[in-house]
Scaffold this motif. Structure first.
Motif, short mmCIF file in Angstrom:
data_model
loop_
_atom_site.label_atom_id
_atom_site.label_comp_id
_atom_site.label_asym_id
_atom_site.label_seq_id
_atom_site.Cartn_x
_atom_site.Cartn_y
_atom_site.Cartn_z
N GLU A 107 89.35 -29.84 19.15
CA GLU A 107 87.99 -29.76 18.60
C GLU A 107 87.00 -30.51 19.49
O GLU A 107 85.90 -30.02 19.76
CB GLU A 107 87.96 -30.33 17.19
N GLN A 111 83.90 -28.75 21.36
CA GLN A 111 82.54 -29.22 21.12
C GLN A 111 81.85 -29.61 22.42
O GLN A 111 80.65 -29.38 22.60
CB GLN A 111 82.55 -30.42 20.15
N ALA A 141 90.71 -29.28 9.62
CA ALA A 141 90.36 -29.28 11.05
C ALA A 141 90.50 -27.89 11.64
O ALA A 141 89.67 -27.44 12.44
CB ALA A 141 91.24 -30.27 11.80
N ARG A 144 87.64 -25.70 10.67
CA ARG A 144 86.45 -25.97 11.49
C ARG A 144 86.56 -25.28 12.85
O ARG A 144 85.57 -24.75 13.37
CB ARG A 144 86.28 -27.48 11.69
N LEU A 147 85.71 -21.59 12.46
CA LEU A 147 84.26 -21.38 12.37
C LEU A 147 83.61 -21.54 13.74
O LEU A 147 82.70 -20.78 14.11
CB LEU A 147 83.65 -22.36 11.38
N LEU A 148 84.10 -22.52 14.49
CA LEU A 148 83.56 -22.74 15.84
C LEU A 148 83.88 -21.56 16.75
O LEU A 148 83.04 -21.14 17.57
CB LEU A 148 84.14 -24.03 16.42
#
Length: 321
Positions: A107, A111, A141, A144, A147-148
């Protein structure tokens, strides 16, 4: 004349910027994969990916390192040592796959690439990771990350569509429409994106040519100034444009004397008066910190004019930075 494949030029562009993943993507989609220069470039990019994998592995970024080696193997077969490294990384990555720290690592990496608008790399990293996660119930996690991934795919699709539309508008000669699309693209792609920069250069060159056709030297100079942001000093097309603008600027122009207090303060350069108001002036490239910047292929500090014993001297600079 010998022409190098566009894919090789773009791949080398990404290598110079330290982004072998983008270079690999270009070569994997090449229209002539067996072309000699493309094959040679694949080997070079694969080596860069292996070195990237070693660095990422050393930093603990297992999935990013493994993904780099998988991509390198798609370009050219790995040797025995590299294959062992790939297998080692794969096993370690699988052991950590279900652990929370592994999810956090992926993640954070994703990011970081999102901040740089490197959507393609985000898609590759998260797509591969979630594929190995299987169909079990996603934890917070992993949700997420999903979605990312969906966001990155949407941004990537939109940017590719805008690139295609902008190129079509340029083909049709709709320069204002293409410019608006490129401005929108500026919010989606990195400033160093090869296709993005090439389209901007093409747009500004077309605008410069239109200004030349209209005999508008001022506007041509304005566009030409911006072209340099996207072109290199070796760009023959841009150098020809500079010559055309200079010829237009010189047509019918009669040099006018500039009133100054001392006659020794004036120089004539290419039929222009150059007024020296200080004891020393440094001439150099447009990117240098000089009093007089020249739109030409010159050094950062090219020459120096200074006053000595009531005369002015001109000499090349020893420091060419």
């Amino acid at each position: 004349m010998f022409f190098r494949p566009r894919e090789v030029l773009e791949a080398e562009h990404w290598l110079r910027l330290g982004n072998p993943r983008a270079a690999a993507k270009v070569l994997l989609e090449a229209g002539q994969p067996e072309h000699k220069e493309i094959v040679q470039c694949k080997t070079k990019v694969a080596q860069a990916l292996v070195e990237t994998a070693r660095k990422e592995y050393g930093a603990g970024a297992l999935w990013a390192a493994y993904e780099a080696l998988v991509m390198a193997e798609k370009l050219t077969p790995l040797n025995a040592q590299e294959a062992v490294l790939a297998e080692t990384i794969r096993r370690e990555a699988e052991l950590r796959r279900w652990k929370e720290e592994s999810l956090g690592e992926v993640e954070r990496q994703a990011q970081q690439w999102v901040q740089l608008r490197r959507w393609r790399e985000v898609c590759w990293l998260l797509g591969d990771f979630l594929h190995h996660a299987g169909e079990r119930t996603l934890c917070g996690a992993e949700a997420r990350l999903l979605l990312l991934l969906m966001e990155a795919r949407g941004k990537l699709q939109k940017s590719e569509e805008l690139l295609r539309q902008a190129e079509e508008e340029l083909d049709k000669g709709h320069l204002d429409s293409a410019q608006n699309m490129l401005r929108d693209l500026g919010e989606l792609v990195p400033e160093d994106d090869f296709q993005y920069r090439q389209l901007w250069k093409r747009l500004l060159i077309l605008k410069t040519r239109r200004a030349l056709q209209a005999n508008d030297c001022g506007l041509a100079l304005q566009y030409l100034h911006h072209v340099w942001k996207y072109a290199s000093n070796e760009d023959e097309e841009v150098r020809q444009l500079i010559q055309q603008v200079a010829e237009l600027e010189g047509k019918g122009r009669v040099p006018q004397p500039v009133p100054v207090r001392q006659r020794q303060q004036r120089f004539v350069v290419n039929n222009r008066w150059l007024v020296i108001s200080t004891s020393e002036v440094v001439l150099g490239s447009r990117d240098g910190e000089n009093q007089l910047r020249l739109m030409a292929q010159v050094h950062g500090q090219h020459a120096r004019i200074w006053r000595e014993r009531r005369r002015y001297q001109l000499a090349a600079c020893l420091n060419k930075r």
